[in-house]
Design an enzyme around this catalytic site. Structure first.
Site, PDB file in Angstrom:
ATOM      1  N   SER B 157     -42.827  16.152  21.183  1.00 17.57           N
ATOM      2  CA  SER B 157     -44.144  15.687  21.607  1.00 17.57           C
ATOM      3  C   SER B 157     -44.765  14.782  20.536  1.00 17.57           C
ATOM      4  O   SER B 157     -44.136  13.808  20.108  1.00 17.57           O
ATOM      5  CB  SER B 157     -45.012  16.904  21.905  1.00 17.57           C
ATOM      6  N   ASP B 322     -41.168  17.688  32.896  1.00 19.37           N
ATOM      7  CA  ASP B 322     -42.276  17.344  31.985  1.00 19.37           C
ATOM      8  C   ASP B 322     -43.095  16.239  32.622  1.00 19.37           C
ATOM      9  O   ASP B 322     -42.620  15.120  32.793  1.00 19.37           O
ATOM     10  CB  ASP B 322     -41.690  16.888  30.638  1.00 19.37           C
ATOM     11  N   HIS B 355     -43.630  20.342  29.978  1.00 18.79           N
ATOM     12  CA  HIS B 355     -43.643  19.809  28.608  1.00 18.79           C
ATOM     13  C   HIS B 355     -43.233  20.888  27.589  1.00 18.79           C
ATOM     14  O   HIS B 355     -42.563  20.601  26.602  1.00 18.79           O
ATOM     15  CB  HIS B 355     -45.051  19.293  28.308  1.00 18.79           C
TER      16      HIS B 355
END
Lengths: 201, 382
Positions: B157, B322, B355
């Site tokens: 991320s 995601d 995610h």
């Protein structure tokens, strides 16, 4: 090394930037990187193969030719685009050929010959879909959905204005054989074609 | 915490604080006269200092990536699934470094540190830092640790963005950059979610323009709401569905607006816990750092031009469900790397967790991450 890969590596020059469509476990690219100082990428969809490539230092991109195409690659961005034993497994081989020669100066394609005498013989005698070393599948589970013969391929190239720079023929164990050279469309099991786009004159 | 430590754990770890006395010039134009970074390390640096791996944390992360602080700690570090003996980032082979980023609220200099100029907390006066600033401070940390070149800079991320930034800002100081579930820039939707989170905090009456310390308050409600909305974006519809469905806490509807569905209860619990441990000003700062990240900006939006200066190899991984940083965002990064003729490998991993999948060691993720890091280790003789 497999005879077809042996033939291909002779056509790759030192430092060439190479794209390998359906690169498998990365054997060829690994070899080209080490022996030819080549750079480039392999495209693959098999998860185990992708992992193997990553472990051996071959740059591999998970990308499906049938569903994603090759639009993310720029025109003339490679010296050579390779496709070994995968042309017969894509949905539109004709379009893939166009794409190969859009991306690269030169393409190298290998595929199994459906006009090999043993396949003709098998179909003629038993009336069943042929199987061979090069095509070891049943009709219902084969990934090879676009089988063709050397003659078919060459006719398509003519139609598209693709020039065949060389053709080498090997047997089912990828060995070079003089018989296959003599009468390829009958006796050759796998052909290695080196192609390029005919320049408009 | 179990009675004994698992065999594949780095074990009991103790964070260390490094003080930097030279001024650090930030992207916003301000400088920090001095700053601290709190850091955890796992494994041993080898003799030729070639086996160091930098782990960059995400939005709400910190330096505690693996192992336990004590036998009483309930859960291990946030990436314990991937860092440890025999794990993808194998601490038997690598020297792993994980700092808390500047502006954080877990010990590194940030909004709730004392401003030497005023003798009070920085609060809202703490400068907005960028991903580039973090990378700069991490490079100073590398200097301090005697690491000239990282074997790999790795992050998920926002952490993946730092890995990418590293490859652009210090191309000769890393061999590999690993960006997992990341993005080359936020989309309008991503920024929109960040803005909702920020507004939740800023509009909390207890926020007092960020000077809640002066008022002896904490904008708990705002932080909780920010976390709740953020948390929704970390999970997939399917993962939430599987976890909670439409399950009710009691058997029947109550025809009111209290907590009735399990998912409501879960989100509130997550939000409340977060609001007790996280700093509101840090949350604003971290989301802004995300918003601003866009290495292609200086190159007319052409990331491949930005990548022309990079030399490292890349591993990019995305997860099928995601929707915060979709596989398409990762592919954008990969395509720019291909165009720039950088070495890059990419896979989209099928995982139902959204995610958050980058924190969960599914078999394929584990296999790929391990294979790649094994090769990195072999390359540096670790």
């Amino acid at each position: 090394m497999r005879a077809d890969l042996q033939i291909i590596q002779q056509w790759v020059e030192p430092g060439h930037h190479v794209l390998d469509l359906g690169c498998g476990d990365g054997t060829l690219l690994d070899f080209l990187q080490r022996e030819r100082n080549a750079t480039g990428f392999g495209l693959e969809i098999n998860p185990e193969h992708i992992t193997t490539c990553m472990g051996r230092g071959v740059s591999v991109i998970e990308q499906n030719l049938d569903t994603q195409g090759l639009e993310n690659f720029e025109d003339n961005s490679f010296d050579i685009v390779l496709m070994t034993q995968a042309l017969q497994a894509v949905r539109r081989p004709d379009q893939v050929l166009d794409e190969m020669l859009r991306l690269g100066n030169e393409g190298i394609v290998t595929f199994p010959n459906f006009a090999h005498w043993r396949l003709r013989w098998g179909l003629a005698l038993s009336g069943r879909m042929p199987e061979s070393e090069a095509l070891p599948y049943k009709w219902y589970n084969t990934p090879n959905i676009r089988l063709c013969t050397f003659h078919d391929f060459e006719a398509l190239c003519r139609q598209k204005g693709i020039r065949i720079k060389s053709r080498r023929v090997v047997d089912g164990q990828h060995q070079d054989s003089w018989l296959a050279r003599l009468w390829p469309n009958l006796l050759g099991e796998i052909a290695v074609y080196r192609i390029t786009q005919e320049k408009a004159s | 915490m179990p009675d004994s430590l698992p065999a594949d754990s780095v074990g009991i770890v103790t964070p260390q604080t490094y003080r930097f006395e030279t001024p650090l010039k930030l992207a916003c134009g301000q400088s920090l006269e001095r700053h601290d970074l709190v850091v955890e390390t796992y494994g041993e640096l080898n003799a030729d200092r070639s086996n160091a791996v930098l782990i960059c944390h995400a939005l709400s992360g910190h330096h505690h990536a693996a192992g336990y602080h004590s036998m009483d700690e309930r859960k291990p570090g946030w990436w314990d699934a991937c860092i440890g003996p025999g794990k993808p980032v194998d601490t038997n082979r690598f020297f792993v470094v994980c700092p808390n980023n500047l502006g954080g609220c877990h010990g590194s200099t940030g909004p709730n540190s004392i401003n030497p100029e005023t003798g009070k907390h920085y609060g809202p006066d703490f400068p907005v830092v960028t991903v580039g600033d973090w990378v700069k401070s991490q490079a100073l940390l590398a200097d301090r640790l005697g690491i000239d070149c990282w074997a790999a800079v790795v992050g998920g991320s926002l952490g993946g963005m730092q890995a990418l930034q590293w490859s652009l800002d210090y191309p000769d100081r890393l061999r590999h950059a690993v960006a997992i579930a990341s993005s080359p820039r936020l989309t309008a939707q991503n920024i929109a979610f960040n803005e909702v989170a920020r507004q939740a905090i800023i509009s909390d009456r207890e926020f007092h323009g960020g000077r809640y310390d002066d008022h002896d308050t904490v904008p708990r409600r705002g932080l909780m709401l920010a976390r709740m909305v953020g948390h929704i974006t970390y999970l997939s519809d399917a993962a939430m569905g599987e976890k909670f469905g439409r399950e009710l806490r009691d058997q029947a509807y109550k025809f009111g607006y209290g907590v009735e569905f399990q998912v409501e209860s879960y989100l509130r619990y997550q939000g409340e816990r977060f609001s007790e441990t996280f700093d509101a000003n840090t949350y604003l700062l971290m989301t802004r750092a995300l918003d601003y990240f866009d290495p292609a900006y200086e190159f007319n939006g052409d990331l491949s031009k930005a990548l022309a200066q990079a030399t490292c190899e890349y591993l990019v991984l995305s997860f099928s469900t995601d929707w915060r940083f979709t596989p398409a965002r990762s592919e954008e990064m990969v395509n720019a790397m291909i165009a720039a003729r950088r070495k890059v490998s990419y896979a989209e991993i099928d995982a139902p967790w959204g995610h958050d999948a980058f924190l969960i060691p599914t078999p394929r993720y584990n296999a790929i991450f391990s294979a790649y890091m094994d090769r990195v280790a072999r390359e540096v003789g670790a």
